[in-house]
Design a protein around this motif. Sequence first.
Motif, PDB file in Angstrom:
ATOM      1  N   SER A  43       9.953  -5.401   7.189  1.00  0.00           N
ATOM      2  CA  SER A  43       9.014  -6.284   7.903  1.00  0.00           C
ATOM      3  C   SER A  43       7.658  -4.751   8.227  1.00  0.00           C
ATOM      4  O   SER A  43       7.879  -4.263   8.342  1.00  0.00           O
ATOM      5  CB  SER A  43       9.206  -5.947  10.039  1.00  0.00           C
ATOM      6  N   ALA A  44       6.766  -5.530   7.896  1.00  0.00           N
ATOM      7  CA  ALA A  44       5.693  -5.214   8.696  1.00  0.00           C
ATOM      8  C   ALA A  44       4.334  -5.700   9.171  1.00  0.00           C
ATOM      9  O   ALA A  44       4.177  -6.656   9.458  1.00  0.00           O
ATOM     10  CB  ALA A  44       4.739  -4.567   7.179  1.00  0.00           C
ATOM     11  N   GLU A  45       3.914  -4.402   9.761  1.00  0.00           N
ATOM     12  CA  GLU A  45       2.816  -5.217  10.763  1.00  0.00           C
ATOM     13  C   GLU A  45       1.105  -4.260  10.449  1.00  0.00           C
ATOM     14  O   GLU A  45       1.005  -2.889   9.749  1.00  0.00           O
ATOM     15  CB  GLU A  45       3.283  -5.092  11.922  1.00  0.00           C
ATOM     16  N   LYS A  46       0.271  -5.425  10.355  1.00  0.00           N
ATOM     17  CA  LYS A  46      -1.084  -4.515  10.745  1.00  0.00           C
ATOM     18  C   LYS A  46      -2.281  -4.933  12.140  1.00  0.00           C
ATOM     19  O   LYS A  46      -2.439  -6.595  11.985  1.00  0.00           O
ATOM     20  CB  LYS A  46      -1.558  -5.068   9.488  1.00  0.00           C
ATOM     21  N   ASP A  47      -3.022  -3.626  12.201  1.00  0.00           N
ATOM     22  CA  ASP A  47      -3.987  -4.606  12.721  1.00  0.00           C
ATOM     23  C   ASP A  47      -5.116  -4.824  12.299  1.00  0.00           C
ATOM     24  O   ASP A  47      -5.094  -3.691  11.704  1.00  0.00           O
ATOM     25  CB  ASP A  47      -4.037  -3.151  14.272  1.00  0.00           C
ATOM     26  N   VAL A  48      -5.577  -5.264  12.430  1.00  0.00           N
ATOM     27  CA  VAL A  48      -7.586  -6.073  11.412  1.00  0.00           C
ATOM     28  C   VAL A  48      -8.528  -6.017  13.115  1.00  0.00           C
ATOM     29  O   VAL A  48      -7.921  -6.850  13.535  1.00  0.00           O
ATOM     30  CB  VAL A  48      -7.250  -6.631  10.668  1.00  0.00           C
ATOM     31  N   ARG A  49      -9.528  -5.491  12.884  1.00  0.00           N
ATOM     32  CA  ARG A  49     -10.523  -6.125  13.376  1.00  0.00           C
ATOM     33  C   ARG A  49     -11.107  -7.237  12.129  1.00  0.00           C
ATOM     34  O   ARG A  49     -11.656  -7.303  11.074  1.00  0.00           O
ATOM     35  CB  ARG A  49     -11.635  -4.900  12.988  1.00  0.00           C
ATOM     36  N   MET A  50     -11.181  -8.561  12.997  1.00  0.00           N
ATOM     37  CA  MET A  50     -12.113  -9.316  12.048  1.00  0.00           C
ATOM     38  C   MET A  50     -13.685 -10.100  13.197  1.00  0.00           C
ATOM     39  O   MET A  50     -13.549 -10.232  14.005  1.00  0.00           O
ATOM     40  CB  MET A  50     -11.403 -10.631  12.169  1.00  0.00           C
ATOM     41  N   ILE A 105     -10.176 -11.339   5.081  1.00  0.00           N
ATOM     42  CA  ILE A 105      -9.432  -9.937   4.969  1.00  0.00           C
ATOM     43  C   ILE A 105      -8.228 -10.098   4.381  1.00  0.00           C
ATOM     44  O   ILE A 105      -7.637 -11.086   4.286  1.00  0.00           O
ATOM     45  CB  ILE A 105      -9.266  -9.240   6.636  1.00  0.00           C
ATOM     46  N   GLN A 106      -7.715  -9.424   3.505  1.00  0.00           N
ATOM     47  CA  GLN A 106      -6.087  -8.828   3.130  1.00  0.00           C
ATOM     48  C   GLN A 106      -5.306  -8.416   3.198  1.00  0.00           C
ATOM     49  O   GLN A 106      -5.246  -6.711   3.505  1.00  0.00           O
ATOM     50  CB  GLN A 106      -6.410  -8.490   1.439  1.00  0.00           C
ATOM     51  N   VAL A 107      -3.931  -9.039   3.964  1.00  0.00           N
ATOM     52  CA  VAL A 107      -3.310  -8.110   4.260  1.00  0.00           C
ATOM     53  C   VAL A 107      -2.118  -8.462   3.042  1.00  0.00           C
ATOM     54  O   VAL A 107      -1.741  -9.409   3.640  1.00  0.00           O
ATOM     55  CB  VAL A 107      -2.822  -8.321   5.965  1.00  0.00           C
ATOM     56  N   GLY A 108      -1.441  -7.023   2.857  1.00  0.00           N
ATOM     57  CA  GLY A 108      -0.113  -7.493   1.930  1.00  0.00           C
ATOM     58  C   GLY A 108      -0.488  -8.253   0.758  1.00  0.00           C
ATOM     59  O   GLY A 108      -1.849  -7.867  -0.003  1.00  0.00           O
ATOM     60  N   TYR A 128       4.298  -9.725   8.862  1.00  0.00           N
ATOM     61  CA  TYR A 128       4.855  -9.902   8.282  1.00  0.00           C
ATOM     62  C   TYR A 128       6.376  -9.792   8.386  1.00  0.00           C
ATOM     63  O   TYR A 128       6.964  -8.328   8.674  1.00  0.00           O
ATOM     64  CB  TYR A 128       4.765  -9.043   7.075  1.00  0.00           C
ATOM     65  N   LYS A 129       7.480 -10.649   8.635  1.00  0.00           N
ATOM     66  CA  LYS A 129       8.418 -11.094   8.663  1.00  0.00           C
ATOM     67  C   LYS A 129       9.351 -11.136   8.321  1.00  0.00           C
ATOM     68  O   LYS A 129       9.726 -13.104   7.979  1.00  0.00           O
ATOM     69  CB  LYS A 129       8.833 -11.185  10.817  1.00  0.00           C
TER      70      LYS A 129
END
Lengths: 654, 178
Positions: free
Chosen positions: A520-527, A533-536, A619-620
Motif C-alpha cells: 500500500s502507498a499513500e501520499k498527502d498532496v496540496r492541490m 499532479i502525479q502520484v505513482g 493506493y491499495k
Amino acid sequence: MWISILPELGHYALILALCFALVQSSLPLWGTYRRQAFWMAFAQPMALGQFFFLSVSLLLLSLSFLLDDFSVAYIANNSNSALPWYYKISAVWGSHEGSLLLWLWILAAWTAAVGIFSRALPRDLLAQVLAVMGWIAVGFGLFVLLTSNPFARLLPDAPLEGGDLNPLLQDIGLILHPPMLYMGYVGFSVAFAFAIAALLNGRLDAAWARWSRPWTSAAWAFLTIGIALGSWWAYYELGWGGWWFWDPVENASLMPWLVGTALMHSLAVTEKRGVFKSWTVLLAIFAFSLSLLGTFLVRSGVLTSVHAFASDPERGYFILVFLALVVGGSLFLYALKAPAVKSHVSYSLLSKEMLLLVNNILLVVICVTVLLGTIYPLILDALGLGKISVGPPYFNALFVPLTSLLCIALGIGPLVNWRTMARKQLVQRIWLAGAVALGLGMALPWVYGGEWNLYVALGGLLAVWLVGTQVRDLLHKTRHAKQGRLQALKGLGLSYWGMQLGHLGVALCVVGVTLVSNYSAEKDVRMEVGQSIQVGDYFFRFEGIRQVQGPNYTSDQGVLLRVSEDNQVISTLLPEKRLYLARRQVMTEAAIEWGLMEDIYVAMGEPLPDGAWAIRIHYKPFVRWLWIGGLVMALGGLLAVADKRYRQANPVQA
Amino acid sequence: MKRLLLFLPLAIFILMGAFFLRGLELDPSARESALIGQPLPDFRLPTLENPQRYISKADLQGQVVLLNVWGSWCPSCYQEHPSLLKAAHEYQIPVIGLNYKDEEAAAKVYLQKQGNPYAFNLVEREGERKLAFDLGVYGAPETFIVDAQGVVRYHLAGVLTDAILQQEILPKVRQWQN
C-alpha cells in the motif's frame, strides 16, 4: 391518534412472542420425557407463532421509525425526520435495543426454518432441538423486555425532533452488516441445539452429524459475509483505508467464525467416519457460546472498544447470568453425557482424519490466541496485576505463523485419503504443487515489488500452494473419467464444489492480505484548482470544490479527475467532507475508484490558503481480494448446504 | 478418569466467568497502567506539525504534561475532545498528543475542524519504535499525566469527561506541579 398505539402493539407482540417461546421451551421436552407425541407436537406451531409475533413486533418498530414517532425513546435517540427512509429502517438495528430485537427475530426465523425443513427428523429429536432454541429465545426475550426495551416511551414530554442516527452508520454497509452477522451468530444456535439434543438423548451418531451439517454451513456462510461486510464498511467509511483493527468487537466476531470453521470440518469427520464425536459436540457448544460471549463483551462495558455500544453494567449482569446458565449448563451436560469411550474406528498418522484434526487444533489455538489477547487486560485487572498492552503487534505476531501452518495443512488435507495412506503416494501427489509454490512465491516479491520481502514471498507461496493443490485434487478426482474430464467435473457434487470454493476463498484472502499489507502507498498532496499532479503512475487534476446539499447534511465535495498522460479524463473522483446537521458531526466520505488489482482511494484533507486543499491519495493493491475471498468462501458454504444429499428422506446411513 | 477430563471445559468456563463477574465490577476506563510510578519509556518521534522536528523524552521534562493518545478514526476521541480543549485553554495544562494508528492528513483535518488542544502531536511511522506500544496502549483514547521528572503519575483508558478532568486530573496535575 391511531399512530400512537403502534409501539404498544409492538411491545405487546413481543410479550406474546415470549409466551410462545416459554411454551416451546417446556412442553415439548415434557413430551420427550413422557414419550407422548401430543406434547412434542407443540414445538413446531409454537416456533411459528413466536416467529409471527416477533415479525409483527419488528415491523411495528420499523413503522414507528418511518412515522417519526419520537415519543419512543429509542427512535428519538437514533432517528431524525430528515433521515432518508432506508436509513430509518436500518436505524431499527442501529443501536443496542433494536439490534437485540433483530437478534431475537433472526433466532425465531432460524427456529421456524428448522421446524419447517426438518420434517424428516425423528419427532423427539425435533422437539428437543426446538425446545433448546426456545430456552435461548426465552433468555433473550427477557433480556430485551427487562433491560433493553426498544418500545420504551418518553411521555408526556416527547421531543419534536430526533437526535439522528450516528453518521458513521448512515451507509449501505451498515444496512447489511448487522443482519448478516446476526444470521451467523444466531445460526450457530441450531448446531448448538442439535448438540444438546443429541447429548440429552445419547444419540451422537452419523445421522446427527449429517443433520447438523447444512445448518452449520449456512450459519458459517452468513457469518463470513457479515465479517467481510464489516471489514469493507470500516475500510471506506472510517476514512483511513484500514480493513482490520483487532478491536475487541471485531475479535468477538472472529472467534465464533474460527470455531465454526473447525466445527464444519469436524462434523464432516464425524459424519463420514464416526470419530471425534465428543470433540464435535464440544465445538458446537463453543461456537454458540462464543457468539454469546461476543454479545456480552460488546454490550456490558467490560472492555473498551472503538465500537461504542451503549453499555450498562445491569445488562452485563443479565447476560453473564444467561451465559452461565446456557454455557455452564451445556458444558455440565457435556461432562456428564459425552461418550468417554474411544470409538473403535482406527486411522493412521497419515490420513484425512489426522489432517482434519490438525485443522481443528490450529483453528482452536488461533481462537484461543485471539480470546486471550482480547480479555487479557480484563484478567490482569481482575487479579490486580495492572495492565499490559495487547495490540496489533501481539495479534499479528501469532496470527501470521499460525494461519501459515493452517494453509499448509489445508493444501494437503483434501489430497489425503481417509483412514491411511502411504507417504510415498502423498509425496507424489503434492510435490509438484509444492515446488511451483516455492518457485512462484520466491519470485513474487521481485516481480511485484522489485526487491526481496519475506512476507510477500510467504503469502505468494501459500496462495499458489493452495490453488496448486486444489487443481491437483480436481485432476485426481477426474482421473478415471471416460467421457472426458469436463464431463467428470460436472459430476463431482455440490458439497465438493463448496469445499473447493471455500478453500479458494482462503487463497484469495491470502493474496489480498499479503499485497495490501506490504505494497500500500499513500501520499498527502496540496492541490490548487486546475493543478495537475502525479502520484505513482497516476495523474490527477483538481477541478475545485462544490457545495452539495444532502437530505440531512451539507457537504464540500472535491472534484478530482484522474487523467492520462496526455490529459484525457479517465475517471472522476468525488471525495466529500460532510457536516451532519443534527449532531454537528463532520465525516469524511472517501472517493474510491475500485478495481480488481488496485483501489485508488481519495480522501479530502483540510482547506489550505489560496483555495488549495490538502488531499490524501491512497493506493491499495488487491484490497478487494480480501472481501471477494470472503464472499467466495461464503458461496462455498451455501453450495455445500444446497447439496441434495442433505435432503434425502431416508439416508442410507441412518 | 476419562470422565473427569470431560469436566475440564466446564472448569475453564467457570474460571472465565469469575473473571467476567469481577470485570463487571471494575470500570474498564479506570484500568490502572503498570507504568504508574515508572519513568515514561524513551522515545524519539517526529511531530505531526513538522515532520523534520524530532521530539524525545528529554524535551518533555521540566513540566507536568497530559499525554493524550488519540486518532481521527476513533469516535470516542471526538467525544472527549471538548474536555481536552478545556484542559489546555482554560486550565493551562500542556497537552501533548500521541496520534495513534492514524493517517496524518486525517489527523490534521480533525484538528482543523475540532480545534487543537495540543502543544504538538507525536506521530509513529511505520518502522519506528512505537511509544504507544511501550506505554501499553490498548485503544484510543487514553490519557496519562507525566510529571516534571518524566514519571507517569496517572493513567486513564477511555473517554476523558469534564467531571474526570475537574475531579481527578486537575488536582493531580496541581499536586505534581508543586
